[in-house]
Design a protein around this motif. Structure first.
Motif, PDB file in Angstrom:
ATOM      1  N   THR A   1      -3.314   4.294 -11.390  1.00 25.83           N
ATOM      2  CA  THR A   1      -4.004   3.093 -10.921  1.00 25.83           C
ATOM      3  C   THR A   1      -3.420   2.742  -9.553  1.00 25.83           C
ATOM      4  O   THR A   1      -2.609   3.495  -9.014  1.00 25.83           O
ATOM      5  CB  THR A   1      -3.835   1.906 -11.892  1.00 25.83           C
ATOM      6  OG1 THR A   1      -2.481   1.443 -11.847  1.00 25.83           O
ATOM      7  CG2 THR A   1      -4.228   2.288 -13.321  1.00 25.83           C
ATOM      8  N   ASN A   2      -3.763   1.580  -9.038  1.00 25.80           N
ATOM      9  CA  ASN A   2      -3.231   1.208  -7.726  1.00 25.80           C
ATOM     10  C   ASN A   2      -1.756   0.829  -7.764  1.00 25.80           C
ATOM     11  O   ASN A   2      -1.110   0.750  -6.718  1.00 25.80           O
ATOM     12  CB  ASN A   2      -4.058   0.081  -7.101  1.00 25.80           C
ATOM     13  CG  ASN A   2      -3.959  -1.202  -7.892  1.00 25.80           C
ATOM     14  OD1 ASN A   2      -3.671  -1.192  -9.092  1.00 25.80           O
ATOM     15  ND2 ASN A   2      -4.197  -2.316  -7.237  1.00 25.80           N
ATOM     16  N   ASP A   3      -1.188   0.587  -8.963  1.00 23.63           N
ATOM     17  CA  ASP A   3       0.227   0.222  -9.027  1.00 23.63           C
ATOM     18  C   ASP A   3       0.986   0.826 -10.211  1.00 23.63           C
ATOM     19  O   ASP A   3       2.114   0.445 -10.483  1.00 23.63           O
ATOM     20  CB  ASP A   3       0.401  -1.302  -9.026  1.00 23.63           C
ATOM     21  CG  ASP A   3      -0.214  -1.975 -10.246  1.00 23.63           C
ATOM     22  OD1 ASP A   3      -0.861  -1.299 -11.072  1.00 23.63           O
ATOM     23  OD2 ASP A   3      -0.044  -3.201 -10.361  1.00 23.63           O
TER      24      ASP A   3
ATOM     25  N   PRO B   1       1.070   5.160  -3.166  1.00 21.34           N
ATOM     26  CA  PRO B   1       0.680   6.580  -3.120  1.00 21.34           C
ATOM     27  C   PRO B   1       1.780   7.478  -2.549  1.00 21.34           C
ATOM     28  O   PRO B   1       1.935   8.626  -2.982  1.00 21.34           O
ATOM     29  CB  PRO B   1      -0.564   6.584  -2.223  1.00 21.34           C
ATOM     30  CG  PRO B   1      -1.143   5.220  -2.409  1.00 21.34           C
ATOM     31  CD  PRO B   1       0.055   4.303  -2.533  1.00 21.34           C
TER      32      PRO B   1
ATOM     33  N   SER C   1       5.863   2.697 -11.249  1.00 23.68           N
ATOM     34  CA  SER C   1       5.071   1.513 -10.906  1.00 23.68           C
ATOM     35  C   SER C   1       5.522   0.965  -9.561  1.00 23.68           C
ATOM     36  O   SER C   1       6.569   1.344  -9.035  1.00 23.68           O
ATOM     37  CB  SER C   1       5.196   0.461 -12.009  1.00 23.68           C
ATOM     38  OG  SER C   1       6.546   0.113 -12.233  1.00 23.68           O
ATOM     39  N   TRP C   2       4.714   0.070  -9.035  1.00 23.57           N
ATOM     40  CA  TRP C   2       4.966  -0.546  -7.732  1.00 23.57           C
ATOM     41  C   TRP C   2       4.977  -2.045  -7.962  1.00 23.57           C
ATOM     42  O   TRP C   2       3.970  -2.622  -8.364  1.00 23.57           O
ATOM     43  CB  TRP C   2       3.877  -0.118  -6.761  1.00 23.57           C
ATOM     44  CG  TRP C   2       4.201  -0.321  -5.320  1.00 23.57           C
ATOM     45  CD1 TRP C   2       3.553  -1.141  -4.450  1.00 23.57           C
ATOM     46  CD2 TRP C   2       5.242   0.303  -4.566  1.00 23.57           C
ATOM     47  NE1 TRP C   2       4.121  -1.054  -3.201  1.00 23.57           N
ATOM     48  CE2 TRP C   2       5.171  -0.163  -3.254  1.00 23.57           C
ATOM     49  CE3 TRP C   2       6.243   1.219  -4.888  1.00 23.57           C
ATOM     50  CZ2 TRP C   2       6.038   0.238  -2.247  1.00 23.57           C
ATOM     51  CZ3 TRP C   2       7.114   1.638  -3.896  1.00 23.57           C
ATOM     52  CH2 TRP C   2       7.008   1.151  -2.598  1.00 23.57           C
TER      53      TRP C   2
ATOM     54  N   TRP D   1       1.539   4.753 -12.510  1.00 29.22           N
ATOM     55  CA  TRP D   1       1.240   6.160 -12.718  1.00 29.22           C
ATOM     56  C   TRP D   1       2.055   6.633 -13.904  1.00 29.22           C
ATOM     57  O   TRP D   1       3.263   6.376 -13.977  1.00 29.22           O
ATOM     58  CB  TRP D   1       1.611   6.947 -11.468  1.00 29.22           C
ATOM     59  CG  TRP D   1       1.344   8.427 -11.528  1.00 29.22           C
ATOM     60  CD1 TRP D   1       0.221   9.047 -12.003  1.00 29.22           C
ATOM     61  CD2 TRP D   1       2.204   9.467 -11.068  1.00 29.22           C
ATOM     62  NE1 TRP D   1       0.329  10.409 -11.852  1.00 29.22           N
ATOM     63  CE2 TRP D   1       1.533  10.684 -11.283  1.00 29.22           C
ATOM     64  CE3 TRP D   1       3.466   9.483 -10.492  1.00 29.22           C
ATOM     65  CZ2 TRP D   1       2.097  11.919 -10.945  1.00 29.22           C
ATOM     66  CZ3 TRP D   1       4.021  10.695 -10.147  1.00 29.22           C
ATOM     67  CH2 TRP D   1       3.340  11.903 -10.366  1.00 29.22           C
TER      68      TRP D   1
ATOM     69  N   ASP E   1       0.794  -1.230   0.000  1.00 30.73           N
ATOM     70  CA  ASP E   1       0.000   0.000   0.000  1.00 30.73           C
ATOM     71  C   ASP E   1       0.830   1.285   0.000  1.00 30.73           C
ATOM     72  O   ASP E   1       0.295   2.373   0.231  1.00 30.73           O
ATOM     73  CB  ASP E   1      -0.932   0.011   1.221  1.00 30.73           C
ATOM     74  CG  ASP E   1      -1.900  -1.151   1.213  1.00 30.73           C
ATOM     75  OD1 ASP E   1      -2.323  -1.557   0.112  1.00 30.73           O
ATOM     76  OD2 ASP E   1      -2.227  -1.663   2.302  1.00 30.73           O
TER      77      ASP E   1
END
Length: 194
Positions: A117-119, A40, A137-138, A121, A37
């Motif tokens: 998105t959640n992972d 962000p 990215s993550w 940008w 998480d």
């Protein structure tokens, strides 16, 4: 650490469908260990970045020279940017990304957010030399955690843009990115999330 381009191209990122005409120039593993998480936090830190904060005095000088040359030669004038010389990549977004968040605005860097998105940008910038995408990215780190990854995708503006990218490659790889990665890692370890 610099990664092979396949570290980016082998993943199912949405940017592949949006910018297939851009070439991947660089992929970097970011020294930003975290949990699932923490993406962000990376996005916010990136949006608040500034070339004047690069920990390398050589890199800061190179950026200062580049911004000065851009101003003198008109490389960065309003007519060369996103929405002027090139249309924004937001025009290419499928409905789900267009209707979703684009991410935070940049405080000092000449990028505009495209989608978040959640992972992943994506943010874009353009001038008379290139239309470029910074893709953050993550990703899983292979040890049970996660870390950031940055890919730089570029669409050079003609022969001049290709020559420009070739000319700055050694500077990017030796003087700009390595100290930037060290600075990102140090800031990630020592400063709390904004």
């Amino acid at each position: 650490m610099k990664l092979p381009n396949t570290a980016h191209t082998s993943r199912p990122w949405r940017i592949h469908e949006i910018a297939p005409d851009f070439r991947v120039y660089d992929v970097w593993a970011l020294p930003t260990p975290g949990g699932p998480d923490d993406f962000p936090r990376l996005v916010q830190r990136t949006a608040g970045g500034d070339t004047a904060n690069n920990p390398s005095p050589i890199a800061r000088a190179l950026f200062a020279i580049r911004w000065k040359l851009g101003a003198l030669l008109g490389w960065d004038s309003a007519g060369t940017g996103v929405g002027s010389r090139v249309p924004t990549l937001r025009d290419r977004l499928p409905d789900d990304l267009r209707d979703g968040p684009s991410g935070p605005e940049f405080e000092r860097l000449p990028f505009r957010p495209v989608y978040l998105t959640n992972d992943e940008w994506a943010a874009e910038m353009a001038n008379s030399t290139v239309h470029a995408v910074m893709h953050m990215s993550w990703v899983p780190d292979g040890a049970g955690g996660h870390r950031g990854q940055m890919a730089v995708l570029v669409k050079p503006n003609g022969l001049f843009g290709r020559a420009y990218m070739a000319a700055i490659a050694p500077f990017r790889h030796v003087f700009v990115y390595p100290p930037l990665m060290r600075g990102i890692g140090e800031a990630w370890r020592t400063k709390p999330a904004a």
